[in-house]
Design a protein around this motif. Structure first.
Motif, PDB file in Angstrom:
ATOM      1  N   PRO A 149      38.418  24.844 -20.047  1.00  0.00           N
ATOM      2  CA  PRO A 149      38.025  23.769 -20.966  1.00  0.00           C
ATOM      3  C   PRO A 149      38.659  22.421 -20.637  1.00  0.00           C
ATOM      4  CG  PRO A 149      39.395  25.428 -22.086  1.00  0.00           C
ATOM      5  CD  PRO A 149      39.158  25.924 -20.703  1.00  0.00           C
ATOM      6  N   ASP A 150      39.644  22.431 -19.707  1.00  0.00           N
ATOM      7  CA  ASP A 150      40.231  21.150 -19.266  1.00  0.00           C
ATOM      8  C   ASP A 150      39.607  20.662 -17.963  1.00  0.00           C
ATOM      9  OD1 ASP A 150      42.040  21.007 -21.400  1.00  0.00           O
ATOM     10  OD2 ASP A 150      43.400  22.391 -20.370  1.00  0.00           O
ATOM     11  N   SER A 151      38.584  21.363 -17.471  1.00  0.00           N
ATOM     12  CA  SER A 151      37.985  20.975 -16.184  1.00  0.00           C
ATOM     13  C   SER A 151      37.110  19.736 -16.359  1.00  0.00           C
ATOM     14  CB  SER A 151      37.159  22.129 -15.611  1.00  0.00           C
ATOM     15  OG  SER A 151      36.034  22.356 -16.436  1.00  0.00           O
ATOM     16  N   ARG A 152      36.671  19.211 -15.220  1.00  0.00           N
ATOM     17  CA  ARG A 152      35.847  17.989 -15.234  1.00  0.00           C
ATOM     18  C   ARG A 152      34.520  18.177 -15.969  1.00  0.00           C
ATOM     19  NH1 ARG A 152      33.911  16.607 -10.521  1.00  0.00           N
ATOM     20  NH2 ARG A 152      33.307  14.595 -11.350  1.00  0.00           N
ATOM     21  N   LEU A 153      34.097  19.435 -16.099  1.00  0.00           N
ATOM     22  CA  LEU A 153      32.865  19.677 -16.871  1.00  0.00           C
ATOM     23  C   LEU A 153      32.988  19.115 -18.279  1.00  0.00           C
ATOM     24  CD1 LEU A 153      32.173  23.340 -15.781  1.00  0.00           C
ATOM     25  CD2 LEU A 153      30.560  21.439 -15.539  1.00  0.00           C
ATOM     26  N   PHE A 154      34.229  19.090 -18.771  1.00  0.00           N
ATOM     27  CA  PHE A 154      34.480  18.598 -20.134  1.00  0.00           C
ATOM     28  C   PHE A 154      35.066  17.192 -20.144  1.00  0.00           C
ATOM     29  CE2 PHE A 154      34.337  23.136 -20.339  1.00  0.00           C
ATOM     30  CZ  PHE A 154      33.711  23.416 -21.547  1.00  0.00           C
ATOM     31  N   THR A 155      35.847  16.887 -19.104  1.00  0.00           N
ATOM     32  CA  THR A 155      36.587  15.619 -19.149  1.00  0.00           C
ATOM     33  C   THR A 155      35.873  14.483 -18.421  1.00  0.00           C
ATOM     34  OG1 THR A 155      37.805  16.161 -17.137  1.00  0.00           O
ATOM     35  CG2 THR A 155      38.798  16.839 -19.237  1.00  0.00           C
ATOM     36  N   ASP A 156      34.911  14.825 -17.565  1.00  0.00           N
ATOM     37  CA  ASP A 156      34.248  13.794 -16.766  1.00  0.00           C
ATOM     38  C   ASP A 156      32.737  13.968 -16.900  1.00  0.00           C
ATOM     39  OD1 ASP A 156      33.551  11.849 -14.987  1.00  0.00           O
ATOM     40  OD2 ASP A 156      34.295  12.882 -13.201  1.00  0.00           O
ATOM     41  N   THR A 157      32.250  13.724 -18.092  1.00  0.00           N
ATOM     42  CA  THR A 157      30.818  13.905 -18.343  1.00  0.00           C
ATOM     43  C   THR A 157      30.365  13.009 -19.495  1.00  0.00           C
ATOM     44  OG1 THR A 157      29.108  15.538 -18.855  1.00  0.00           O
ATOM     45  CG2 THR A 157      31.249  15.873 -19.915  1.00  0.00           C
ATOM     46  N   ALA A 158      29.117  12.591 -19.404  1.00  0.00           N
ATOM     47  CA  ALA A 158      28.562  11.758 -20.480  1.00  0.00           C
ATOM     48  C   ALA A 158      27.969  12.608 -21.592  1.00  0.00           C
ATOM     49  CB  ALA A 158      27.488  10.833 -19.902  1.00  0.00           C
ATOM     50  N   VAL A 159      27.635  13.859 -21.256  1.00  0.00           N
ATOM     51  CA  VAL A 159      27.060  14.762 -22.272  1.00  0.00           C
ATOM     52  C   VAL A 159      27.782  16.106 -22.187  1.00  0.00           C
ATOM     53  CG1 VAL A 159      24.754  13.697 -22.309  1.00  0.00           C
ATOM     54  CG2 VAL A 159      25.238  15.519 -20.669  1.00  0.00           C
ATOM     55  N   PRO A 160      27.877  16.835 -23.305  1.00  0.00           N
ATOM     56  CA  PRO A 160      28.610  18.104 -23.267  1.00  0.00           C
ATOM     57  C   PRO A 160      27.931  19.110 -22.343  1.00  0.00           C
ATOM     58  CG  PRO A 160      28.080  17.460 -25.543  1.00  0.00           C
ATOM     59  CD  PRO A 160      27.327  16.528 -24.631  1.00  0.00           C
ATOM     60  N   PRO A 161      28.735  19.968 -21.692  1.00  0.00           N
ATOM     61  CA  PRO A 161      28.135  21.017 -20.856  1.00  0.00           C
ATOM     62  C   PRO A 161      27.564  22.128 -21.721  1.00  0.00           C
ATOM     63  CG  PRO A 161      30.513  21.285 -20.934  1.00  0.00           C
ATOM     64  CD  PRO A 161      30.204  20.032 -21.698  1.00  0.00           C
ATOM     65  N   ILE A 162      26.646  22.875 -21.120  1.00  0.00           N
ATOM     66  CA  ILE A 162      26.121  24.090 -21.748  1.00  0.00           C
ATOM     67  C   ILE A 162      26.755  25.256 -20.988  1.00  0.00           C
ATOM     68  CG2 ILE A 162      24.035  25.431 -22.246  1.00  0.00           C
ATOM     69  CD1 ILE A 162      22.460  22.761 -22.042  1.00  0.00           C
ATOM     70  N   VAL A 163      27.209  26.257 -21.701  1.00  0.00           N
ATOM     71  CA  VAL A 163      27.721  27.472 -21.050  1.00  0.00           C
ATOM     72  C   VAL A 163      26.777  28.607 -21.412  1.00  0.00           C
ATOM     73  CG1 VAL A 163      29.618  29.126 -20.919  1.00  0.00           C
ATOM     74  CG2 VAL A 163      30.110  26.669 -21.075  1.00  0.00           C
ATOM     75  N   VAL A 164      26.135  29.181 -20.390  1.00  0.00           N
ATOM     76  CA  VAL A 164      25.222  30.303 -20.617  1.00  0.00           C
ATOM     77  C   VAL A 164      25.986  31.566 -20.259  1.00  0.00           C
ATOM     78  CG1 VAL A 164      22.920  31.223 -20.163  1.00  0.00           C
ATOM     79  CG2 VAL A 164      23.353  28.774 -19.870  1.00  0.00           C
ATOM     80  N   THR A 165      26.220  32.414 -21.252  1.00  0.00           N
ATOM     81  CA  THR A 165      27.114  33.541 -21.031  1.00  0.00           C
ATOM     82  C   THR A 165      26.518  34.828 -21.594  1.00  0.00           C
ATOM     83  OG1 THR A 165      29.426  34.220 -21.231  1.00  0.00           O
ATOM     84  CG2 THR A 165      28.478  33.107 -23.136  1.00  0.00           C
ATOM     85  N   SER A 166      27.348  35.878 -21.614  1.00  0.00           N
ATOM     86  CA  SER A 166      26.863  37.195 -22.062  1.00  0.00           C
ATOM     87  C   SER A 166      27.639  37.648 -23.294  1.00  0.00           C
ATOM     88  CB  SER A 166      27.054  38.212 -20.938  1.00  0.00           C
ATOM     89  OG  SER A 166      28.434  38.473 -20.792  1.00  0.00           O
ATOM     90  N   ASP A 167      27.122  38.697 -23.925  1.00  0.00           N
ATOM     91  CA  ASP A 167      27.795  39.293 -25.076  1.00  0.00           C
ATOM     92  C   ASP A 167      29.182  39.804 -24.708  1.00  0.00           C
ATOM     93  OD1 ASP A 167      26.224  39.060 -27.325  1.00  0.00           O
ATOM     94  OD2 ASP A 167      24.863  40.652 -26.665  1.00  0.00           O
ATOM     95  N   GLY A 208      22.245  37.493 -22.544  1.00  0.00           N
ATOM     96  CA  GLY A 208      22.306  38.807 -21.891  1.00  0.00           C
ATOM     97  C   GLY A 208      23.481  39.604 -22.424  1.00  0.00           C
ATOM     98  N   GLU A 209      23.487  40.909 -22.138  1.00  0.00           N
ATOM     99  CA  GLU A 209      24.563  41.755 -22.675  1.00  0.00           C
ATOM    100  C   GLU A 209      25.805  41.717 -21.794  1.00  0.00           C
ATOM    101  OE1 GLU A 209      23.077  45.675 -23.516  1.00  0.00           O
ATOM    102  OE2 GLU A 209      21.597  44.886 -24.930  1.00  0.00           O
ATOM    103  N   ARG A 210      25.690  42.280 -20.562  1.00  0.00           N
ATOM    104  CA  ARG A 210      26.876  42.275 -19.690  1.00  0.00           C
ATOM    105  C   ARG A 210      26.840  41.125 -18.714  1.00  0.00           C
ATOM    106  NH1 ARG A 210      25.763  47.491 -20.004  1.00  0.00           N
ATOM    107  NH2 ARG A 210      24.756  47.614 -17.977  1.00  0.00           N
ATOM    108  N   THR A 211      25.637  40.645 -18.452  1.00  0.00           N
ATOM    109  CA  THR A 211      25.474  39.527 -17.529  1.00  0.00           C
ATOM    110  C   THR A 211      24.373  38.637 -18.104  1.00  0.00           C
ATOM    111  OG1 THR A 211      24.933  38.990 -15.238  1.00  0.00           O
ATOM    112  CG2 THR A 211      23.834  40.873 -16.154  1.00  0.00           C
ATOM    113  N   VAL A 212      24.145  37.491 -17.506  1.00  0.00           N
ATOM    114  CA  VAL A 212      23.014  36.653 -17.944  1.00  0.00           C
ATOM    115  C   VAL A 212      21.790  37.125 -17.168  1.00  0.00           C
ATOM    116  CG1 VAL A 212      22.072  34.320 -17.958  1.00  0.00           C
ATOM    117  CG2 VAL A 212      24.493  34.706 -18.504  1.00  0.00           C
ATOM    118  N   THR A 213      20.807  37.626 -17.868  1.00  0.00           N
ATOM    119  CA  THR A 213      19.614  38.101 -17.158  1.00  0.00           C
ATOM    120  C   THR A 213      18.737  36.901 -16.787  1.00  0.00           C
ATOM    121  OG1 THR A 213      18.363  38.342 -19.195  1.00  0.00           O
ATOM    122  CG2 THR A 213      19.617  40.284 -18.448  1.00  0.00           C
ATOM    123  N   SER A 214      17.923  37.085 -15.754  1.00  0.00           N
ATOM    124  CA  SER A 214      17.011  35.998 -15.377  1.00  0.00           C
ATOM    125  C   SER A 214      16.057  35.702 -16.525  1.00  0.00           C
ATOM    126  CB  SER A 214      16.225  36.379 -14.116  1.00  0.00           C
ATOM    127  OG  SER A 214      17.116  36.580 -13.048  1.00  0.00           O
TER     128      SER A 214
END
Ligand SMILES: NC(=O)c1ccc[n+]([C@@H]2O[C@H](COP(=O)([O-])OP(=O)(O)OC[C@H]3O[C@@H](n4cnc5c(N)ncnc54)[C@H](OP(=O)(O)O)[C@@H]3O)[C@@H](O)[C@H]2O)c1
Length: 270
Positions: free
Chosen positions: A139-157, A178-184
């Motif tokens: 959460p301290d990476s550039r995805l959060f600190t160096d962006t004009a819009v918030p990132p989206i995180v696509v994750t699994s259960d 997805g359950e264990r992974t993000v399915t296509s």
């Protein structure tokens, strides 16, 4: 930037033209391409469902990374098209391995680019959507600190709820697909629900391998960098099972330094 444009008319014609490859070409001759011409060459088709475009750069001998990142493969032409593709997209999708290896931040857009996007009916800045089964994103990476819009995180259960909470608190828009992974299918459903039809996927091999194996890729933009690098770098797609998806060349461009830019579109069924 000067590009020569080689068209299918220069092909050997050893294979009879098919409907997929005929009529593709003589609009441009050799010579310099303007930004408007490049924009037209890379325009997304007019579709109402997510159109999945993949973009990669590789060396002539097929390496997609040098010392763990793609930076060493970039050329001025590749950088130029990389930036253009981002400007044409509703969303930039990337695997977490790539986001970590390449220290991803948000997409940068100039005021002029934002104006062009808004005029074209796009949001001013495309968000980056990182696909991570484990929600392993700092959460301290550039995805959060160096962006004009918030990132989206696509994750699994399966993702650790503590990590998910931290990402949400840091401002991420967290989506479970997805359950264990993000399915296509889960990924495509999420893109459709958000109205993201112009999708740009920037890799990496794990994510793209799955998308190819599941037959959801519409297009591949591939830059060949004029380098031989050897080493042990992966191919651009790696998966447990193989697919055989027929693609047709939409264009082949060459820069004066030897960079080759290709755009391949899947051959429609039937
Ligand atoms: N040359 C180029 O154009 C280019 C482009 C992209 C990447 N690369 C290179 O490729 C390398 C990275 O390769 P990589 O295989 O690690 O890339 P990747 O596919 O970006 O990352 C794999 C990771 O992404 C997540 N992931 C991918 N598919 C997923 C799915 N379906 N569901 C849930 N999570 C998924 C997982 O993250 P979690 O472990 O967090 O669950 C997985 O460990 C780097 O060296 C990078 O420089 C090169």
């Amino acid at each position: 930037m000067i590009f020569s444009v080689y068209l299918l008319d220069n092909a050997t014609h050893l294979t009879p033209a098919s409907p997929a490859t005929s009529g593709n070409a003589t609009e441009y001759g050799r010579g310099e391409l303007t930004r408007d011409e490049l924009t037209r060459l890379y325009a997304y088709p007019d579709v109402t469902r997510p159109w999945l475009r993949i973009n990669f750069v590789a060396s002539i001998d097929g390496a997609i990374a040098v010392d763990g990142s793609s930076g060493g493969l970039g050329t001025p032409a590749d950088k130029s098209v990389f930036g253009l593709l981002r400007q044409l997209a509703d969303v930039v999708v990337v695997g977490a391995g790539t986001a970590r290896a390449e220290n991803y931040g948000g997409v940068r857009t100039s005021a002029a680019a934002r104006d062009r996007r808004v005029t074209g009916g796009l949001a001013p800045v495309p968000p980056v959507a990182v696909v991570s089964a484990r929600a392993m994103i700092d959460p301290d990476s550039r995805l959060f600190t160096d962006t004009a819009v918030p990132p989206i995180v696509v994750t699994s259960d399966d993702a650790d709820p503590v990590r998910v909470r931290r990402l949400t608190e840091a401002g991420a828009d967290v989506v479970v697909a997805g359950e264990r992974t993000v399915t296509s299918a889960g990924l495509v459903d999420f893109l459709a629900e958000r109205g993201f039809t112009r999708v740009l996927c920037e890799g990496g091999p794990g994510l793209v391998g799955q998308l190819i194996a599941d037959d959801v890729v519409d297009e591949l933009c591939l830059t060949t960098s004029p380098l031989l690098v050897g080493g042990g770098a992966a191919r651009l797609a790696v998966s447990d099972h193989t697919a055989r998806i027929s693609m047709a060349p939409a264009h082949v461009l060459a820069d004066t330094d030897g960079t080759i830019l290709t755009r391949w579109v899947r051959v429609a069924a039937g």
